[in-house]
Design an enzyme around this catalytic site. Structure first.
Site, mmCIF file in Angstrom:
data_model
loop_
_atom_site.group_PDB
_atom_site.id
_atom_site.type_symbol
_atom_site.label_atom_id
_atom_site.label_comp_id
_atom_site.label_asym_id
_atom_site.label_seq_id
_atom_site.Cartn_x
_atom_site.Cartn_y
_atom_site.Cartn_z
ATOM 1 C CG ASN A 10 -7.555 0.075 2.321
ATOM 2 O OD1 ASN A 10 -6.809 0.135 1.336
ATOM 3 N ND2 ASN A 10 -7.520 0.964 3.297
ATOM 4 C CE LYS A 12 -5.008 -0.338 5.677
ATOM 5 N NZ LYS A 12 -4.824 -0.081 7.091
ATOM 6 C CG HIS A 95 -7.490 4.760 5.451
ATOM 7 N ND1 HIS A 95 -6.404 4.707 6.294
ATOM 8 C CD2 HIS A 95 -8.109 3.565 5.548
ATOM 9 C CE1 HIS A 95 -6.372 3.511 6.863
ATOM 10 N NE2 HIS A 95 -7.397 2.799 6.431
ATOM 11 C CD GLU A 97 -3.249 3.138 6.821
ATOM 12 O OE1 GLU A 97 -3.331 2.955 5.598
ATOM 13 O OE2 GLU A 97 -3.513 2.250 7.657
ATOM 14 C CD GLU A 167 -11.052 1.871 8.230
ATOM 15 O OE1 GLU A 167 -11.244 0.759 7.754
ATOM 16 O OE2 GLU A 167 -10.050 2.561 7.980
ATOM 17 N N GLY A 173 -4.731 -2.092 12.094
ATOM 18 C CA GLY A 173 -3.456 -2.796 11.973
ATOM 19 C C GLY A 173 -2.820 -3.180 13.291
ATOM 20 C CB SER A 213 -7.855 -5.446 14.273
ATOM 21 O OG SER A 213 -6.631 -4.734 14.322
HETATM 22 O O1 G3P Z 1 -9.169 0.467 5.745
HETATM 23 C C1 G3P Z 1 -9.019 -0.709 6.475
HETATM 24 C C2 G3P Z 1 -8.114 -0.576 7.590
HETATM 25 O O2 G3P Z 1 -7.601 0.627 7.911
HETATM 26 C C3 G3P Z 1 -8.139 -1.592 8.651
HETATM 27 O O3 G3P Z 1 -6.922 -2.201 8.556
HETATM 28 O O4 G3P Z 1 -5.372 -4.065 8.778
HETATM 29 O O5 G3P Z 1 -6.669 -3.263 10.759
HETATM 30 O O6 G3P Z 1 -7.835 -4.480 8.940
HETATM 31 P P1 G3P Z 1 -6.685 -3.592 9.319
#
Ligand code: G3P
Length: 250
Positions: A10, A12, A95, A97, A167, A173, A213
């Site tokens: 993703n 983003k 998602h 976000e 998630e 993140g 993460s």
């Molecule tokens: O959709 C993937 C995501 O929200 C995870 O983000 O940067 O923590 O891998 P990240």
């Protein structure tokens, strides 16, 4: 039949230039990857088709969102029918976000999931609890509520078109990945829920992937968990380590 391992990238709202997009694609195209893993790349909508043109053909592309209607006066939206017509097979929906920043409710996410499937797309359906909800012991309840909205509008046969991405919001993140035990517990709960409210067959066959993460360093142990069927990767999907994550079951 074993569930096929699934790794989604993703991107983003990245990268910021077309040149950077080419650099990422080059890394992916040159990589030696596990042929048993389904790989799906979700760049910003603007880049979906141009990325699909230059991306290796054993990888698929996804959109990061789609609307509930197929056409009409909905400025700024993109429709599931348009994605399907353009040959885009997947769309990420729900998602965190989008749920948080764009106030998407579980009901709207469910309508979007239904519209996507009706248009012929497959959905990567994201669910997950906040830290506050986890600390209040509400993890299972939140996950079930988010899923229940989709259960209400999805025929049993259509669950084959859904990949569930667990998630946890606190892991996205933040560099704070869920422990293998936390991920396995949540994924096991999701499977039990599907078993109870949809069917044992759907519970057994639906892929439940983890996001939050994920890195080259932690993917190996997570991938060993019996109910972790892959990953949805944010930050690390823009880096060479994404290849290690794709190959985490190797
Ligand atoms: O959709 C993937 C995501 O929200 C995870 O983000 O940067 O923590 O891998 P990240």
């Amino acid at each position: 039949m074993p569930r096929q391992f699934f790794v989604g990238g993703n991107f983003k709202m990245n990268p910021s230039t077309r040149e950077q997009k080419k650099d990422i694609v080059k890394i992916l195209n040159d990589a030696d990857v596990d042929p048993n893993t389904e790989v799906v790349i979700a760049p910003p909508t603007l880049y979906v088709l141009s990325l699909a043109d230059i991306l290796r053909k054993d990888f698929k592309v996804a959109a990061q969102n789609a609307y509930i209607k197929n056409s009409g006066a909905f400025t700024g939206e993109i429709s599931p029918a348009q994605l399907a017509d353009a040959g885009v097979p997947y769309v990420i929906l729900g998602h965190s976000e989008r749920r948080t920043l764009f106030r998407e409710t579980s009901e709207l996410v469910a309508q979007k999931t239904r519209a996507a499937i009706d248009a012929g797309l497959s959905a990567i359906l994201c669910i997950g609890e906040t830290l506050e909800e986890r600390e209040a012991g509400k993890c299972t309840q939140i996950i079930e509520t988010q899923l229940q909205a989709v259960v209400r509008v999805t025929k049993e046969a259509n669950w084959s078109k859904i990949v569930i991405a667990y998630e946890p919001v606190w892991a996205i993140g933040t560099g704070k990945v869920a422990t293998t035990a936390q991920a396995q517990e949540a994924h096991g709960d999701i499977r039990k829920f599907l078993h109870r409210v949809v069917s044992p067959a759907v519970a057994e066959s639906t892929r439940v992937i983890y996001g939050g993460s994920v890195s080259a360093g932690n993917c190996g142990e997570l991938a060993k968990q019996p109910d972790v069927d892959g990953f949805l990767v944010g930050g690390a999907s823009l880096k060479p380590e994404f290849v290690n994550i794709i190959n985490s079951r190797r």
